[in-house]
Design an enzyme around this catalytic site. Structure first.
Site, mmCIF file in Angstrom:
data_model
loop_
_atom_site.group_PDB
_atom_site.id
_atom_site.type_symbol
_atom_site.label_atom_id
_atom_site.label_comp_id
_atom_site.label_asym_id
_atom_site.label_seq_id
_atom_site.Cartn_x
_atom_site.Cartn_y
_atom_site.Cartn_z
ATOM 1 N N ARG A 188 43.822 -34.540 -14.156
ATOM 2 C CA ARG A 188 42.486 -34.961 -14.564
ATOM 3 C C ARG A 188 42.515 -36.058 -15.617
ATOM 4 O O ARG A 188 41.733 -37.013 -15.548
ATOM 5 C CB ARG A 188 41.690 -33.747 -15.068
ATOM 6 N N GLU A 248 24.021 -65.058 -34.854
ATOM 7 C CA GLU A 248 23.072 -64.765 -33.770
ATOM 8 C C GLU A 248 21.724 -65.412 -34.050
ATOM 9 O O GLU A 248 21.210 -65.340 -35.169
ATOM 10 C CB GLU A 248 22.899 -63.257 -33.627
#
Length: 284
Positions: free
Chosen positions: A102, A199
């Site tokens: 897994r 930004e």
């Protein structure tokens, strides 16, 4: 050519994942049903087309459980494979193979999914000379692996953390008292090796950044293609231009065609569905 994944980087992550799965009592099901001397062979079969990423993780997962387990990769990282392809074979003591199944599958499926979607994005942007980058929107603890998968997909890595690059975002600008104050303090504080990106979400903010001349790159946030095209023209090669926000595979080509240098995509790492990969066993 992507960077290497070294054992000393992988082992802490894989040991944490194995401890999470095994807990204090170990693999109750396997230990109760499989004899210590039993051996098994498993085939990692890809059930949907995609790009492989994480083969070293598969090898190392089983090695940590039992060094007698061997993994043979039929397709290494970066290979594009069709549905139904066996990408690797694992063989050895059955208990270790079953116990590690897994963890190995989860990481192989996740990283392959990231590489697959990144490759799709790169194919859309490349004709326009635009690069694809990831973000810090990664699974806690798995950032290094997920950014590796982006590189396998042909993308580029944005900063790995807060300590390896400066990105002045809207909240920094608010707290600092404006873009001029934020940029001025950053440039005065940082050494010459550290680049500064800021930004902006309007053309007026972009003009202010350009007038200051203190940034190295600009993040053009949530701008449509027409505004982006105008922004790129105003920058005129003086800064690296990055587009981000509201970009999907459906509109990526239009954004790339505006002339931005790169597009950063959070969904590459925060919301891709795992590539469908199964491990099919046979007893030896």
């Amino acid at each position: 050519m992507t960077r290497a994944l070294y054992d000393f980087q992988l082992d802490p992550l894989l040991l944490t994942a194995l401890r999470e799965d095994l807990g204090q009592a170990g693999d109750l099901t396997t230990d109760a049903t499989v004899r210590p001397e039993d051996r098994a062979r498993g085939r990692f079969n890809v059930r949907a087309a995609g790009r492989v990423a994480g083969m070293d993780i598969v090898r190392r997962t089983f090695a940590l459980l039992d060094e007698r387990v061997s993994v043979t990769a039929h397709h290494e990282d970066g290979a594009d494979v069709a549905a139904g392809t066996c990408v690797a074979t694992v063989e050895g003591p059955a208990r270790a193979v079953l116990t590690g199944e897994r963890v190995a599958l989860n990481l192989l499926a996740r990283l392959s999914a990231i590489a697959t979607v990144t490759a799709q994005a790169v194919a859309l942007a490349a004709p326009h000379g635009c690069h694809i980058a990831c973000t810090r929107k990664t699974t806690p603890g798995l950032r290094g692996l997920e950014k590796y998968a982006v590189a396998v997909g042909g993308g580029t890595n944005h900063r790995f953390g807060l300590n390896d690059g400066v990105l002045i975002k809207d909240n920094h600008i608010v707290v600092a008292g404006g873009v001029e104050a934020a940029l001025t303090r950053a440039r005065q504080t940082l050494g010459h090796m550290v680049k500064i990106e800021v930004e902006v979400d309007t053309l007026d903010q972009l003009d202010a950044v350009l007038a200051l001349g203190l940034a190295d790159a600009v993040l053009l946030d949530n701008m449509g293609p027409d505004v982006l095209r105008d922004a790129v023209a105003r920058v005129d090669g003086r800064l690296t231009t990055e587009a981000s926000g509201g970009i999907t595979l459906a509109n990526l080509a239009d954004v790339a065609a505006t002339g931005v240098n790169l597009v950063s995509l959070g969904f590459l790492t925060h919301s891709v569905p795992a590539l469908d990969i199964g491990l099919d066993f046979e007893v030896l």
